[in-house]
Write a protein that holds these residues in place. Sequence first.
Motif, PDB file in Angstrom:
ATOM      1  N   PRO A  60      42.282  18.281  48.318  1.00 29.15           N
ATOM      2  CA  PRO A  60      42.127  17.954  49.732  1.00 29.15           C
ATOM      3  C   PRO A  60      41.988  19.157  50.659  1.00 29.15           C
ATOM      4  N   GLU A  61      42.323  20.354  50.177  1.00 24.77           N
ATOM      5  CA  GLU A  61      42.259  21.505  51.077  1.00 24.77           C
ATOM      6  C   GLU A  61      41.707  22.731  50.361  1.00 24.77           C
ATOM      7  N   ILE A  62      40.724  23.330  50.998  1.00 20.85           N
ATOM      8  CA  ILE A  62      40.163  24.615  50.573  1.00 20.85           C
ATOM      9  C   ILE A  62      40.013  25.429  51.846  1.00 20.85           C
ATOM     10  N   ALA A  63      40.631  26.611  51.876  1.00 28.86           N
ATOM     11  CA  ALA A  63      40.611  27.400  53.105  1.00 28.86           C
ATOM     12  C   ALA A  63      40.669  28.888  52.792  1.00 28.86           C
ATOM     13  N   ASP A  87      46.026  17.911  44.488  1.00 26.60           N
ATOM     14  CA  ASP A  87      46.947  16.795  44.671  1.00 26.60           C
ATOM     15  C   ASP A  87      46.489  15.673  43.738  1.00 26.60           C
ATOM     16  N   GLU A 115      34.072  24.554  47.608  1.00 28.14           N
ATOM     17  CA  GLU A 115      33.749  23.169  47.983  1.00 28.14           C
ATOM     18  C   GLU A 115      32.674  22.616  47.060  1.00 28.14           C
ATOM     19  N   VAL A 133      34.735  29.690  50.754  1.00 28.78           N
ATOM     20  CA  VAL A 133      35.139  28.290  50.871  1.00 28.78           C
ATOM     21  C   VAL A 133      33.990  27.405  50.410  1.00 28.78           C
ATOM     22  N   ALA A 192      49.445  24.423  44.945  1.00 29.54           N
ATOM     23  CA  ALA A 192      48.641  25.157  45.919  1.00 29.54           C
ATOM     24  C   ALA A 192      48.444  26.540  45.325  1.00 29.54           C
ATOM     25  N   VAL A 241      44.302  23.473  47.314  1.00 29.84           N
ATOM     26  CA  VAL A 241      45.420  22.569  47.127  1.00 29.84           C
ATOM     27  C   VAL A 241      44.955  21.437  46.216  1.00 29.84           C
ATOM     28  N   ASP A 298      52.448  30.450  51.435  1.00 34.02           N
ATOM     29  CA  ASP A 298      51.644  29.232  51.407  1.00 34.02           C
ATOM     30  C   ASP A 298      51.339  28.712  50.008  1.00 34.02           C
ATOM     31  N   LYS A 358      42.467  29.533  49.449  1.00 32.59           N
ATOM     32  CA  LYS A 358      43.546  28.596  49.114  1.00 32.59           C
ATOM     33  C   LYS A 358      42.927  27.292  48.628  1.00 32.59           C
ATOM     34  N   ARG A 379      34.422  21.847  43.870  1.00 27.13           N
ATOM     35  CA  ARG A 379      35.202  20.613  44.048  1.00 27.13           C
ATOM     36  C   ARG A 379      34.295  19.389  43.972  1.00 27.13           C
TER      37      ARG A 379
END
Length: 141
Positions: free
Chosen positions: A52-55, A47, A11, A7, A32, A45, A65, A43, A14
């Motif tokens: 907005p999402e890294i997991a 947008d 990040e 992650v 996603a 996402v 998912d 993962k 990103r």
Amino acid sequence: MPQFPSVEWFEALRDTVQDDPHWRDFGMMDCAMGVNVGETTIKLVFDGYEIPEIADISSSTADEDLDFTLVMPEDRWREMIENIRSNGHADLHHTLNTIDLESPEELAKGEDYNRRDLFYRFNQTLQDFFDASSSVETTFA
């Protein structure tokens, strides 16, 4: 220095693209996706121009998912990322598109073809995203 795959590494990537004014030139994405390396699935996402999402997620729930998951062995991911780092971008033999075409199995996996098709629709923007890793200090397990 973040380790790939993690992650923290995504990040850092990103942050690199979102701090780059040229990121908006790459094109918007709405999907996603997963990046699978051995037992690890990350993962991401997308947008629009945001991520907005890294997991870290379970590989067993990825199809539920995610629109698609990029699946390669650890050594192939490392080769691609090191090639990007050496050249500032992927050379002809290390792009996502070439890897997908040359592989006996598809790079992008997913149960639903319509959702998996997003990989092909956003392929160049995804390549630009991974190419930005040339400026992310990376270690490997």
